[in-house]
Scaffold this active site. Structure first.
Site, PDB file in Angstrom:
ATOM      1  N   ARG A 258      -6.788  31.562  46.758  1.00 31.53           N
ATOM      2  CA  ARG A 258      -7.033  30.371  47.566  1.00 31.53           C
ATOM      3  C   ARG A 258      -8.028  30.717  48.671  1.00 31.53           C
ATOM      4  O   ARG A 258      -8.263  31.894  48.976  1.00 31.53           O
ATOM      5  CB  ARG A 258      -5.729  29.870  48.179  1.00 31.53           C
ATOM      6  CG  ARG A 258      -4.664  29.534  47.140  1.00 31.53           C
ATOM      7  CD  ARG A 258      -3.325  29.277  47.802  1.00 31.53           C
ATOM      8  NE  ARG A 258      -2.278  28.940  46.838  1.00 31.53           N
ATOM      9  CZ  ARG A 258      -1.555  29.824  46.160  1.00 31.53           C
ATOM     10  NH1 ARG A 258      -1.766  31.134  46.351  1.00 31.53           N
ATOM     11  NH2 ARG A 258      -0.622  29.433  45.316  1.00 31.53           N
TER      12      ARG A 258
ATOM     13  N   HIS B  59     -11.521  24.223  46.179  1.00 31.25           N
ATOM     14  CA  HIS B  59     -10.270  24.641  45.526  1.00 31.25           C
ATOM     15  C   HIS B  59     -10.340  24.449  44.012  1.00 31.25           C
ATOM     16  O   HIS B  59      -9.588  25.093  43.269  1.00 31.25           O
ATOM     17  CB  HIS B  59      -9.084  23.854  46.093  1.00 31.25           C
ATOM     18  CG  HIS B  59      -7.752  24.380  45.669  1.00 31.25           C
ATOM     19  ND1 HIS B  59      -7.213  25.545  46.187  1.00 31.25           N
ATOM     20  CD2 HIS B  59      -6.854  23.923  44.749  1.00 31.25           C
ATOM     21  CE1 HIS B  59      -6.037  25.764  45.617  1.00 31.25           C
ATOM     22  NE2 HIS B  59      -5.791  24.797  44.742  1.00 31.25           N
TER      23      HIS B  59
ATOM     24  N   ARG C 218     -10.727  27.602  41.839  1.00 35.03           N
ATOM     25  CA  ARG C 218      -9.478  28.260  41.420  1.00 35.03           C
ATOM     26  C   ARG C 218      -8.924  27.590  40.169  1.00 35.03           C
ATOM     27  O   ARG C 218      -8.500  28.259  39.222  1.00 35.03           O
ATOM     28  CB  ARG C 218      -8.469  28.202  42.570  1.00 35.03           C
ATOM     29  CG  ARG C 218      -7.039  28.616  42.218  1.00 35.03           C
ATOM     30  CD  ARG C 218      -6.205  28.586  43.498  1.00 35.03           C
ATOM     31  NE  ARG C 218      -4.771  28.499  43.246  1.00 35.03           N
ATOM     32  CZ  ARG C 218      -3.965  29.542  43.081  1.00 35.03           C
ATOM     33  NH1 ARG C 218      -4.463  30.767  43.113  1.00 35.03           N
ATOM     34  NH2 ARG C 218      -2.679  29.383  42.882  1.00 35.03           N
TER      35      ARG C 218
ATOM     36  N   HIS D 290       2.320  32.429  41.603  1.00 30.62           N
ATOM     37  CA  HIS D 290       3.371  31.418  41.587  1.00 30.62           C
ATOM     38  C   HIS D 290       4.684  32.014  41.097  1.00 30.62           C
ATOM     39  O   HIS D 290       4.708  32.877  40.226  1.00 30.62           O
ATOM     40  CB  HIS D 290       2.978  30.254  40.669  1.00 30.62           C
ATOM     41  CG  HIS D 290       1.948  29.354  41.268  1.00 30.62           C
ATOM     42  ND1 HIS D 290       1.559  28.173  40.689  1.00 30.62           N
ATOM     43  CD2 HIS D 290       1.223  29.458  42.404  1.00 30.62           C
ATOM     44  CE1 HIS D 290       0.640  27.584  41.434  1.00 30.62           C
ATOM     45  NE2 HIS D 290       0.420  28.342  42.481  1.00 30.62           N
TER      46      HIS D 290
ATOM     47  N   TYR E  77      -2.017  24.779  32.844  1.00 30.48           N
ATOM     48  CA  TYR E  77      -3.142  25.429  32.195  1.00 30.48           C
ATOM     49  C   TYR E  77      -2.822  25.796  30.751  1.00 30.48           C
ATOM     50  O   TYR E  77      -3.713  25.828  29.908  1.00 30.48           O
ATOM     51  CB  TYR E  77      -3.556  26.661  33.010  1.00 30.48           C
ATOM     52  CG  TYR E  77      -3.908  26.279  34.420  1.00 30.48           C
ATOM     53  CD1 TYR E  77      -5.059  25.565  34.688  1.00 30.48           C
ATOM     54  CD2 TYR E  77      -3.060  26.575  35.480  1.00 30.48           C
ATOM     55  CE1 TYR E  77      -5.381  25.158  35.978  1.00 30.48           C
ATOM     56  CE2 TYR E  77      -3.355  26.177  36.774  1.00 30.48           C
ATOM     57  CZ  TYR E  77      -4.522  25.470  37.014  1.00 30.48           C
ATOM     58  OH  TYR E  77      -4.821  25.075  38.275  1.00 30.48           O
TER      59      TYR E  77
END
Length: 396
Positions: free
Chosen positions: A203, A309, A312, A335, A344
């Site tokens: 990030r 962002h 990413r 995460h 994804y």
């Protein structure tokens, strides 16, 4: 005006012809029902339910909910153990999205209809759906405390199905060519910021806090250990939300030499030196960098709705297309749950459908060949094979 004394509670008929029920609360006060009734039987039934409620210790003092909502919400936020960024975000929601509608109301005065109207007005004012969903989730959490812990109201007025779900539009994905177009267009000191954001997926705050000792050029890895949080009063360095946020991410070979060059030219000196700093040597600030990003994005002819962002997001899509499993995507993104990684994985499945569709096209093309010609060719090949076999047998 008729009156009827009972063993528990009182019922009387009003001049209007309707019936009023009153009951002795656990605090000793004689309290009226919140509404009148069409018949004495209905009033009597209500008293029976209220008595059962008191016996079960489910009674809520109706005066308790008369506390001003804004005072209660502000105290709720202040009493919670929150990160600085989360606390500031909650305070902003209370100030900007609650006060205009709920500012004059009590906790008990906010009903289901009030919440529905408030939410509709926010959306009508073009407040983003993710922001409205966050505000609704916070309101629901505040009322969960009011109902279950403080017991100042009986019912949570936040009862809109799926209103707390973030149904924002799917973010755009940049191609590798587009990523490099932005990297070529941006100031040279920020070129590696673009490439790392895409191909290692940190990030912005994690990149702003990255130090030289966090970069291992020999192993081709970066270590994400901290993040820069920007608050109204300045910025602060904080740890990740969970242990999963502390991670090592492999750097593609294709950008290692540029990363080495960037560190030598632009990073602060020493092991604790920041990898990315501003032109004057100060810390990166999201607000200041946004101007640089917008200028480069326009020069690269990237659509206006693409945010930093989204780099990413694009990198995670590339990792999924490269065959990364859900667990590998979780580790790469930092995460602790599968929710984001599965997004994804879904993209990878969609790519798999594209491949299957291409195969389907080949199948259909093959099946469209004239049946007769294919049959004659096949028969001729079968005949030739049979003749050759016979000749060979005779010769033998």
């Amino acid at each position: 005006m008729a009156s009827n004394r009972r063993d528990w509670g009182r019922i009387r008929q009003l001049k209007s012809g309707r019936w009023q029920a009153r009951y002795p609360g656990p605090d000793g006060a004689l309290r009226p029902a919140p509404e009148t009734f069409e018949t004495r039987k209905l009033a009597s039934s209500w008293l029976a339910e209220k008595r059962t409620e008191i016996i079960r210790d489910d009674w809520v003092n109706p005066d308790s909910g008369k506390v001003p909502f804004m005072a209660y919400a502000t105290t709720w936020v202040a009493e919670r153990k929150l990160s600085d960024t989360t606390r500031e975000r909650y305070e902003g929601i209370v100030r900007n999205h609650y006060a205009p509608t709920f500012g004059e109301l009590t906790v008990a005065g906010i009903k289901e209809a009030t919440v529905r109207r408030w939410r509709s007005e926010l959306l009508a004012r073009k407040v983003g759906e993710p922001t409205v969903a966050k505000a609704y989730r916070l309101l629901r959490a505040i009322y969960n405390t009011a109902v279950d812990e403080d017991r100042i109201v009986k019912r949570n007025p936040c009862r809109i199905k799926r209103a707390g779900e973030d149904n924002s539009a799917e973010r755009p994905v940049l191609t590798i060519r587009q990523v490099y177009a932005v990297a070529d267009a941006i100031q040279p000191r920020y070129r590696m910021l673009i490439l790392l954001a895409t191909f290692t997926s940190p990030r912005f705050g994690e990149l702003a806090a990255l130090r030289r000792r966090d970069v291992d050029l020999e192993r081709r890895e970066i270590r994400v250990l901290r993040s820069q949080a920007e608050l109204r009063g300045g910025s602060t360095i904080k740890g990740p939300k969970s242990e999963a946020g502390k991670r090592r991410v492999a750097v593609p070979k294709a950008i290692v030499s540029e990363l080495r060059e960037h560190i030598g030219r632009y990073a602060e000196p020493g092991a604790d030196g920041l990898v990315f700093v501003g032109p004057q040597g100060g810390r990166l600030r999201r607000h200041n960098f946004r101007r640089v990003w917008v200028k480069a994005r326009k020069a690269a002819r990237i659509p206006d709705d693409v945010h930093f962002h989204d780099l990413r997001h694009s990198g995670n899509e590339l990792a999924a297309e490269g065959g990364a499993t859900t667990r590998e995507l979780m580790a790469r993104m930092g995460h602790s749950t599968t929710r984001a990684a599965l997004i994804y994985q879904r993209a990878r499945r969609e790519r798999d459908h594209t491949i299957a569709d291409a195969m389907s096209g080949n199948i259909e093309q093959a099946r469209r060949r004239p049946q007769g010609k294919r049959s004659r060719k096949s028969a001729r090949r079968r005949g030739e094979g049979h003749a050759g076999g016979t000749t060979g047998s005779t010769a033998a």
